[in-house]
Scaffold this motif. Structure first.
Motif, PDB file in Angstrom:
ATOM      1  N   ARG A 143       2.097   4.884  -9.452  1.00  0.00           N
ATOM      2  CA  ARG A 143       1.510   4.632  -8.124  1.00  0.00           C
ATOM      3  C   ARG A 143       0.032   4.226  -8.261  1.00  0.00           C
ATOM      4  N   GLN A 187       2.056  -1.252  -4.210  1.00  0.00           N
ATOM      5  CA  GLN A 187       2.133   0.218  -4.188  1.00  0.00           C
ATOM      6  C   GLN A 187       2.056   0.806  -5.593  1.00  0.00           C
ATOM      7  N   THR A 214       3.117   2.820   1.268  1.00  0.00           N
ATOM      8  CA  THR A 214       4.562   2.589   1.362  1.00  0.00           C
ATOM      9  C   THR A 214       4.967   2.703   2.834  1.00  0.00           C
ATOM     10  N   ALA A 233      -4.701   4.407  -0.757  1.00  0.00           N
ATOM     11  CA  ALA A 233      -3.847   3.280  -0.336  1.00  0.00           C
ATOM     12  C   ALA A 233      -4.118   2.911   1.118  1.00  0.00           C
TER      13      ALA A 233
END
Ligand code: SF4
Length: 665
Positions: free
Chosen positions: A57, A403, A420, A449
């Motif tokens: 990740r 991702q 995600t 993220a």
């Protein structure tokens, strides 16, 4: 338990029930909100938490510090990373023009929030090169559009009504799994099942007839059925006169394809093909599920034309469970123009299947900046070795927004971590059944993220394409999307069941829905396609096999990945599937290590010898990552970057190869 929905590139768009404890996902399963999901989902997405929290990740932006391909990055702030990207885009624009920037994306997520919104605004306002996104579904989409204007097609729930089902180039046991119970139900109620596939899949083994055709010959098999219908008085002339144009030209092109001639070319017996033709002629309701396996070759567009026109010639519409199923993705008629807010410029178009040659051949202007998101071209695009050579170019500035650390991200100059679908809002649009689901965030963003909407919105803002006070975040986009959904869909999203389109969730073709063509008729011989196909419509281009490379390599979807998504997760040894006769001819036994090779490259892996694949054809799974084979190459290293006869699609299944024992392995 939190409700959400799966927006990945799969026809089913499942409703999900996600169990979260202390802010972490601990279980992921199907809910009963969507009747087709009915409480179960595929094994792939049940382990999606392994991607969310896995070692691959991406947790923060990074700037390359090693050589391209090494995957060494220095942590950067979002501010520094985005400013760096903006500077390089400005520099590329000033040096060679904005067309030297190539945005590169595909179906890593099919959600409405993850593509074709602020990203499209950015690329359009910059005036970058445009991408023809034709890796998959382009030939079938072109045929479906030309014939029926992408009319809504038969949904899963109506399969049990059919008396005959043909699954053509599709394997729902691995993709779109929710179709399987409906097919089984139809069989229990007496329906005849036919499967047309080079492999003996689970459903092929349960079928009444399995035609294991050679890859690339579906077009002549379908034309032989047409000829049978016309020659034996089964063509429905009332329907043809009332609802179609140019059926006489189709009949003329089918004329040469007798059952015997088509069967010989397809490498099957004539008797079962004739049985299929007669059963199709005499059954009602009769239903064809047209898949995507049949389009991945030089004849893919004409194959889709010939298959999708069968219900018109046979007069199979007008009853529940009769007609055809193809992608229902266009059925919602959603207008994205208000979200994009910029007209499409007339800049050059680059076919995504030509990425390798585009990066390494001389172009005017050259591609100086490549911005990759929602896809992993180093693993998925034909002619893999040339794609990788291109990604190694020192003068190419590559951004990968993803991702996880994909095969492509290893070659990036800047990596950006993406959320995600479990960390943000999205809309999952089913294209097997017809329903729309709102995906809700079930956990906070992992690491640093950020969503596609946030990042592309900020890039628009930094480049001055949006007024400083104009909202550009994910929630702002959510509001825009909700406001532009047709009918009462946005109000209905909160109801117990997913909202229905205006024509209902179970439309009958030619009763509830009609071709979206100007006169609501089917053009069985569209002139534009006749001109654009290399040999014209309903024509067959010969097999590219040679004495040197006699085996057809196919790369069908597997139970491990959705396209290449989740390909980073551990799996058992990848094996080439080979027929015992082909193995014996080459002195190969089960589990031997082999090299599969042609003039473009080679793949090293183990072999699995099984009669479930037809002689002369071998198979490696689609969506493999480079780490899963012994030499870091996948089936795409052997696939040509030639294009299909219609739609500019990929010809993965035109890879012709030889297989030999791997020396000194
Ligand atoms: S990939 Fe398909 S079957 Fe799996 S959860 Fe998503 S929509 Fe459902």
């Amino acid at each position: 338990m939190v409700d959400s929905a799966c927006p990945l590139d799969c026809p089913d768009a499942c409703s999900l029930a996600v169990t979260v404890q202390h802010g972490k996902i601990i279980a992921l399963d199907g809910s009963h909100r969507s009747p087709t999901t009915d409480g179960f989902i595929c094994a792939k997405v049940r382990k999606f938490g392994d991607r969310v929290y896995g070692p691959d990740r991406l947790l923060h932006p990074g700037i390359r510090k090693g050589r391209k391909g090494e995957g060494r990055f220095e942590r950067a702030t979002w501010d520094d990373a985005l400013e760096h990207i903006v500077e390089r885009m400005k520099h590329a624009t000033a040096t060679d023009g904005a067309e030297s920037i190539l945005p590169y994306s595909y179906g890593g997520s099919n959600g409405l929030m993850t593509q074709d919104n602020f990203d499209a605004m950015l690329w359009r306002r910059l005036g970058t090169s445009r991408l023809a996104r034709t890796l998959c579904a382009a030939p079938t989409g072109t045929a479906n559009m030309a014939l029926y204007g992408k009319m809504a097609s038969v949904v899963y729930e109506d399969y049990p009504e059919a008396r005959m089902i043909i699954l053509w180039g599709v394997n729902p046991t691995t993709s779109g799994i929710h179709l399987v119970p409906y097919v089984r139900d139809a069989q229990k109620r007496g329906a005849t099942l036919v499967v047309i596939d080079p492999r003996s899949t689970q459903l092929a083994r349960a079928a009444d007839i399995h035609l294991a055709v050679k890859p690339g010959t579906d077009v002549v098999v379908a034309l032989a059925v047409h000829r049978f219908l016309f020659a034996h008085g089964f063509a429905n002339e009332d329907f043809l006169h009332a609802h179609t144009h140019h059926w006489q030209q189709l009949r003329e092109r089918a004329e040469e394809w007798t059952i015997e001639k088509a069967a010989a070319l397809a490498g099957i017996d004539a008797a079962p093909l004739e049985r299929v033709a007669r059963l199709y002629a005499e059954s009602s309701p009769a239903l064809i599920r047209c898949g995507w396996g049949l389009e991945r070759n030089r004849n893919g567009g004409n194959a889709a034309m010939a298959i999708l026109s069968l219900p018109s010639v046979g007069g199979k519409f007008g009853v529940r469970g009769g007609g055809y199923s193809m992608s229902n993705s266009a059925s919602w008629d959603i207008d994205r123009t208000p979200w994009i807010g910029a007209p499409e410029p007339r800049t050059r178009i680059i076919n995504m299947n030509h990425l390798g040659r585009t990066l390494i051949e001389e172009r005017k202007p050259p591609v100086n900046v490549l911005f990759v998101y929602n896809c992993n071209p180093a693993a998925t695009v034909p002619d893999q070795n040339r794609v990788i050579d291109g990604l190694k170019r020192e003068d190419l500035f590559t951004v990968v927004f993803d991702q996880v650390m994909t095969d492509t991200a290893l070659f990036a100059d800047v990596i950006l971590p993406a959320t995600t679908f479990l960390e943000g809002y999205d809309f999952a649009k089913a294209y097997g059944p017809i329903h729309l689901e709102l995906g809700r965030p079930v956990i906070d963003a992992v690491g640093e993220a950020r969503s596609n909407a946030d990042v592309f919105g900020e890039l628009c803002s930094r480049l001055g394409f949006i007024e400083p006070d104009e909202p550009t975040g994910e929630l702002d986009l959510l509001v825009k999307v909700l406001a532009s959904l047709p009918g009462t869909i946005s109000d209905d999203l909160g109801n117990d069941k997913p909202p229905a389109p205006p024509f209902g969730v179970r439309p009958i073709q030619f009763v509830d829905v009609f071709p979206n063509t100007p006169d609501r008729k089917v053009d069985l011989f569209p002139e534009a396609l006749e001109k654009s196909a290399p040999l014209g419509l309903y024509r067959f281009q010969p097999d590219p096999a040679s004495d040197r490379y006699p085996l057809a390599l196919i790369s069908p979807a597997s139970e491990h990945t959705i396209s290449s998504t989740l390909g980073e997760l551990p799996r058992g040894e990848v094996k080439l599937l080979m027929n015992p006769a082909d193995a014996q001819r080459r002195g190969l036994a089960d589990n031997d290590l082999v090299r599969i090779f042609n003039e473009r490259g080679e793949v090293h892996c183990a072999v699995q010898v099984l009669p479930t694949i037809r002689e002369g054809t071998v198979s490696l799974p689609k969506g493999l990552w480079r780490r899963t084979t012994r030499n870091g190459a996948t089936a795409t290293a052997l696939a040509p970057d030639t294009l299909t006869d219609l739609g500019g699609g990929a010809c993965f299944n035109d890879a012709r190869v030889e297989v030999a024992s791997l020396p000194h392995a």
